[in-house]
Write an enzyme that holds these catalytic residues in place. Structure first.
Site, PDB file in Angstrom:
ATOM      1  N   LEU A 199      -2.179  -0.540  13.780  1.00 29.76           N
ATOM      2  CA  LEU A 199      -1.532  -0.773  15.087  1.00 29.76           C
ATOM      3  C   LEU A 199      -1.649   0.455  15.974  1.00 29.76           C
ATOM      4  CD1 LEU A 199       1.749  -2.531  13.819  1.00 29.76           C
ATOM      5  CD2 LEU A 199      -0.353  -3.607  14.654  1.00 29.76           C
ATOM      6  N   LYS A 247       2.602  -1.042   8.972  1.00 26.84           N
ATOM      7  CA  LYS A 247       3.877  -0.533   8.454  1.00 26.84           C
ATOM      8  C   LYS A 247       4.974  -0.826   9.471  1.00 26.84           C
ATOM      9  CE  LYS A 247       7.019   3.008   8.953  1.00 26.84           C
ATOM     10  NZ  LYS A 247       7.637   3.511  10.201  1.00 26.84           N
ATOM     11  N   SER A 248       6.119  -1.252   8.992  1.00 24.04           N
ATOM     12  CA  SER A 248       7.315  -1.282   9.828  1.00 24.04           C
ATOM     13  C   SER A 248       8.530  -1.199   8.921  1.00 24.04           C
ATOM     14  CB  SER A 248       7.380  -2.575  10.652  1.00 24.04           C
ATOM     15  OG  SER A 248       8.595  -2.564  11.386  1.00 24.04           O
ATOM     16  N   VAL A 249       9.558  -0.480   9.397  1.00 26.42           N
ATOM     17  CA  VAL A 249      10.824  -0.493   8.672  1.00 26.42           C
ATOM     18  C   VAL A 249      11.835  -1.383   9.405  1.00 26.42           C
ATOM     19  CG1 VAL A 249      10.541   1.750   7.555  1.00 26.42           C
ATOM     20  CG2 VAL A 249      11.555   1.651   9.841  1.00 26.42           C
ATOM     21  N   ASN A 307       4.984  -9.289  11.952  1.00 26.61           N
ATOM     22  CA  ASN A 307       3.624  -8.886  11.578  1.00 26.61           C
ATOM     23  C   ASN A 307       3.029  -9.883  10.587  1.00 26.61           C
ATOM     24  OD1 ASN A 307       4.026  -6.758  13.281  1.00 26.61           O
ATOM     25  ND2 ASN A 307       4.275  -5.212  11.665  1.00 26.61           N
ATOM     26  N   ARG A 328      10.224  -6.935  12.748  1.00 28.04           N
ATOM     27  CA  ARG A 328       8.787  -6.650  12.866  1.00 28.04           C
ATOM     28  C   ARG A 328       8.052  -6.930  11.562  1.00 28.04           C
ATOM     29  NH1 ARG A 328       8.971  -0.777  15.883  1.00 28.04           N
ATOM     30  NH2 ARG A 328       9.331  -1.525  18.010  1.00 28.04           N
ATOM     31  N   LYS A 345      -2.607   5.818  -4.441  1.00 28.28           N
ATOM     32  CA  LYS A 345      -3.727   6.722  -4.135  1.00 28.28           C
ATOM     33  C   LYS A 345      -3.530   8.075  -4.803  1.00 28.28           C
ATOM     34  CE  LYS A 345      -3.660   4.661   0.495  1.00 28.28           C
ATOM     35  NZ  LYS A 345      -2.246   4.599   0.866  1.00 28.28           N
ATOM     36  N   TYR A 394       3.203   9.772  -0.459  1.00 24.31           N
ATOM     37  CA  TYR A 394       4.254   9.152   0.355  1.00 24.31           C
ATOM     38  C   TYR A 394       5.638   9.377  -0.262  1.00 24.31           C
ATOM     39  CZ  TYR A 394       0.318   6.509   2.444  1.00 24.31           C
ATOM     40  OH  TYR A 394      -0.863   6.139   3.041  1.00 24.31           O
ATOM     41  N   HIS A 425      -7.614   9.501  -2.085  1.00 29.74           N
ATOM     42  CA  HIS A 425      -6.939   9.431  -0.779  1.00 29.74           C
ATOM     43  C   HIS A 425      -7.778  10.028   0.361  1.00 29.74           C
ATOM     44  CE1 HIS A 425      -2.610   9.097   0.908  1.00 29.74           C
ATOM     45  NE2 HIS A 425      -3.472   9.018   1.903  1.00 29.74           N
ATOM     46  N   ASP A 456       0.845  -1.195   0.000  1.00 32.22           N
ATOM     47  CA  ASP A 456       0.000   0.000   0.000  1.00 32.22           C
ATOM     48  C   ASP A 456       0.885   1.252   0.000  1.00 32.22           C
ATOM     49  OD1 ASP A 456      -2.903   1.110   0.683  1.00 32.22           O
ATOM     50  OD2 ASP A 456      -1.455   2.244   1.870  1.00 32.22           O
TER      51      ASP A 456
HETATM   52  N1  LIG Z   1      -5.288   6.360   3.644  1.00 33.84           N
HETATM   53  C1  LIG Z   1      -4.780   7.069   4.627  1.00 33.84           C
HETATM   54  O1  LIG Z   1      -5.149   8.230   4.842  1.00 33.84           O
HETATM   55  C2  LIG Z   1      -3.742   6.476   5.489  1.00 33.84           C
HETATM   56  C3  LIG Z   1      -3.161   5.297   5.132  1.00 33.84           C
HETATM   57  N2  LIG Z   1      -2.207   4.700   5.926  1.00 33.84           N
HETATM   58  C4  LIG Z   1      -1.664   3.409   5.479  1.00 33.84           C
HETATM   59  O2  LIG Z   1      -1.677   2.497   6.587  1.00 33.84           O
HETATM   60  C5  LIG Z   1      -0.363   2.028   6.813  1.00 33.84           C
HETATM   61  C6  LIG Z   1      -0.147   1.690   8.275  1.00 33.84           C
HETATM   62  O3  LIG Z   1      -0.457   2.784   9.106  1.00 33.84           O
HETATM   63  P1  LIG Z   1       0.645   3.625   9.896  1.00 33.84           P
HETATM   64  O4  LIG Z   1       0.058   4.956  10.159  1.00 33.84           O
HETATM   65  O5  LIG Z   1       1.916   3.563   9.146  1.00 33.84           O
HETATM   66  O6  LIG Z   1       0.762   2.962  11.303  1.00 33.84           O
HETATM   67  P2  LIG Z   1       0.722   1.489  11.951  1.00 33.84           P
HETATM   68  O7  LIG Z   1      -0.506   1.449  12.776  1.00 33.84           O
HETATM   69  O8  LIG Z   1       0.975   0.441  10.945  1.00 33.84           O
HETATM   70  O9  LIG Z   1       1.949   1.608  12.942  1.00 33.84           O
HETATM   71  C7  LIG Z   1       3.255   1.801  12.483  1.00 33.84           C
HETATM   72  C8  LIG Z   1       4.134   2.000  13.713  1.00 33.84           C
HETATM   73  O10 LIG Z   1       4.133   0.811  14.498  1.00 33.84           O
HETATM   74  C9  LIG Z   1       5.454   0.315  14.628  1.00 33.84           C
HETATM   75  N3  LIG Z   1       5.377  -1.144  14.533  1.00 33.84           N
HETATM   76  C10 LIG Z   1       5.136  -1.887  13.434  1.00 33.84           C
HETATM   77  N4  LIG Z   1       5.128  -3.198  13.719  1.00 33.84           N
HETATM   78  C11 LIG Z   1       5.364  -3.293  15.052  1.00 33.84           C
HETATM   79  C12 LIG Z   1       5.497  -4.390  15.921  1.00 33.84           C
HETATM   80  N5  LIG Z   1       5.383  -5.649  15.498  1.00 33.84           N
HETATM   81  N6  LIG Z   1       5.750  -4.123  17.239  1.00 33.84           N
HETATM   82  C13 LIG Z   1       5.869  -2.858  17.681  1.00 33.84           C
HETATM   83  N7  LIG Z   1       5.753  -1.780  16.891  1.00 33.84           N
HETATM   84  C14 LIG Z   1       5.514  -1.988  15.586  1.00 33.84           C
HETATM   85  C15 LIG Z   1       6.254   0.934  13.503  1.00 33.84           C
HETATM   86  O11 LIG Z   1       7.604   1.095  13.857  1.00 33.84           O
HETATM   87  P3  LIG Z   1       8.867   0.789  12.889  1.00 33.84           P
HETATM   88  O12 LIG Z   1       8.482   1.164  11.493  1.00 33.84           O
HETATM   89  O13 LIG Z   1       9.915   1.681  13.476  1.00 33.84           O
HETATM   90  O14 LIG Z   1       9.185  -0.657  13.055  1.00 33.84           O
HETATM   91  C16 LIG Z   1       5.566   2.277  13.337  1.00 33.84           C
HETATM   92  O15 LIG Z   1       6.072   3.193  14.275  1.00 33.84           O
HETATM   93  C17 LIG Z   1       0.507   3.184   6.298  1.00 33.84           C
HETATM   94  O16 LIG Z   1       1.858   2.833   6.141  1.00 33.84           O
HETATM   95  C18 LIG Z   1      -0.209   3.527   5.026  1.00 33.84           C
HETATM   96  O17 LIG Z   1       0.092   2.569   4.013  1.00 33.84           O
HETATM   97  C19 LIG Z   1      -1.839   5.285   7.110  1.00 33.84           C
HETATM   98  C20 LIG Z   1      -2.354   6.483   7.506  1.00 33.84           C
HETATM   99  C21 LIG Z   1      -3.343   7.192   6.726  1.00 33.84           C
HETATM  100  O1  LIG Z   2      -0.679   8.518   5.475  1.00 32.66           O
HETATM  101  C1  LIG Z   2      -1.632   8.818   4.764  1.00 32.66           C
HETATM  102  O2  LIG Z   2      -2.044   8.049   3.896  1.00 32.66           O
HETATM  103  C2  LIG Z   2      -2.332  10.093   4.927  1.00 32.66           C
HETATM  104  O3  LIG Z   2      -3.272  10.345   4.288  1.00 32.66           O
HETATM  105  C3  LIG Z   2      -1.941  11.160   5.803  1.00 32.66           C
HETATM  106  O4  LIG Z   2      -1.565  10.876   7.035  1.00 32.66           O
HETATM  107  C4  LIG Z   2      -1.105  12.117   4.982  1.00 32.66           C
HETATM  108  O5  LIG Z   2       0.003  11.466   4.420  1.00 32.66           O
HETATM  109  C5  LIG Z   2      -0.769  13.313   5.698  1.00 32.66           C
HETATM  110  O6  LIG Z   2       0.312  13.464   6.105  1.00 32.66           O
HETATM  111  C6  LIG Z   2      -1.848  14.326   5.896  1.00 32.66           C
HETATM  112  O7  LIG Z   2      -1.288  15.582   5.831  1.00 32.66           O
END
Ligand SMILES: NC(=O)C1=CN([C@@H]2O[C@H](COP(=O)(O)OP(=O)(O)OC[C@H]3O[C@@H](n4cnc5c(N)ncnc54)[C@H](OP(=O)(O)O)[C@@H]3O)[C@@H](O)[C@H]2O)C=CC1
Ligand SMILES: O=C(O)C(=O)[C@@H](O)[C@H](O)C(=O)CO
Length: 281
Positions: A193, A234-236, A244, A240, A78, A53, A111, A48
């Protein structure tokens, strides 16, 4: 080591999406190339991304380097808010496809609703056109409301295949999920998460996780899977990314699900913007 395969969620358009995917918000382009490669190695086939991004090119490089057959992958991107409008959408889609280095994407999403701009209906019409062209297999939206899901359906006769919106145990979206279920719209959880909130430190999660020899993150992902949500953690962090993915081996029972359901904070549980008001440009 057990090899897992993600279950699929079926769309009303006949296509299907792997229920567990991998999100890359807040991942730099060069890092995206490495972590998406790690995700493919772990077993993920659903990625995704989004124009905003800034990592479609890195995702595309990882896809090209993977050697995986295109038909085994499910790639979502998106349309960003400033690109809404009929012609603008068609042009922005072409640019995304080029950055990804693909000749089609599996899923294209609007989006955000961005209500003040008032362009979401004409934008949805452009997505309907893109799907007809075959360069997008399925179309959906992100960050809409029940009213606007209804409005785009009434304007075009086309129901979104999926709705991606903030969803996690603090903010489980019961009312929205009920409407979507009635329409056959698949529910997709962003920030599943709880994105760095207190969620993963909750003692109720620790108890469920311990019972299954799992981690709190795995318990939350298993909760989404049990609810039928598409989930894109998401995780980098390499371990993890694997951890996950291995949530697929965790099966919660009704008591576990009820314990996680009890974390619902109502409106207070929202972490990100409210689609009805957010107007990010
Ligand atoms: N459509 C929209 O508007 C949006 C879409 N998204 C989508 O959803 C995805 C996921 O949401 P996101 O906001 O990134 O957050 P998440 O809820 O996926 O959480 C990510 C955080 O959790 C940490 N993490 C991941 N796995 C673990 C684990 N097993 N144990 C402990 N900590 C963990 C990561 O750390 P680290 O990376 O340091 O390991 C990071 O800090 C986004 O990447 C994006 O693709 C997100 C927000 C808005
Ligand atoms: O992460 C996403 O997909 C989002 O839509 C938002 O969190 C966006 O990237 C943002 O930063 C809003 O200003």
């Amino acid at each position: 080591m057990t090899t897992y395969e993600s279950p699929l969620q079926k769309f009303t358009d006949g296509n299907a999406i792997p229920q567990l995917g991998y999100g890359v918000w807040q991942v730099e382009d060069d890092v995206a190339e490495k972590v998406v490669a790690a995700a493919f190695k772990a077993g993920y086939r659903h990625i995704d991304t989004a124009m905003i991004y800034g990592n479609e090119a890195g995702v595309g490089r990882a896809i090209a380097a993977s050697g995986l057959p295109r038909e085994e992958l499910f790639i979502t991107t998106k349309l960003w808010n400033g690109d809404q409008g009929y012609e603008e959408t068609l042009a922005a889609f072409d640019a995304s496809l080029e950055r990804l280095g693909l000749d089609y994407v599996d899923l294209y999403l609007i989006h955000w609703l961005t209500p003040k701009a008032g362009k979401y209906v004409e934008t949805w019409k452009a997505l309907v056109e893109l799907q007809k062209s075959g360069r997008v297999k399925s179309i959906g939206v992100s960050n809409f409301t029940v009213e606007t899901l209804r409005e785009i359906e009434e304007a075009t006769g086309v129901v979104p295949a999926i709705h991606q919106v903030e969803t996690h145990p603090y903010f489980p979206q019961a009312e929205l999920r009920e409407y979507e279920a009635a329409k056959g719209i698949v529910h997709e959880s962003w920030s599943p998460l709880g994105n760095n909130s207190d969620l993963l430190g909750e003692s109720a999660l620790a108890a469920v996780a311990e019972k299954h020899g799992a981690t709190p993150a795995q318990a939350v992902i298993a909760w989404h899977l049990a609810k039928g949500n598409v989930v894109i953690p998401k995780s980098v962090t390499p371990e993890r990314i694997v951890q996950n993915w291995e949530s697929l081996g965790v099966t919660l029972d009704a008591d576990d699900i009820a314990a996680i359901d009890a974390l619902d904070k109502g409106a207070e549980g929202r972490i990100g913007g409210d689609p009805a008001e957010a107007d990010y440009r």
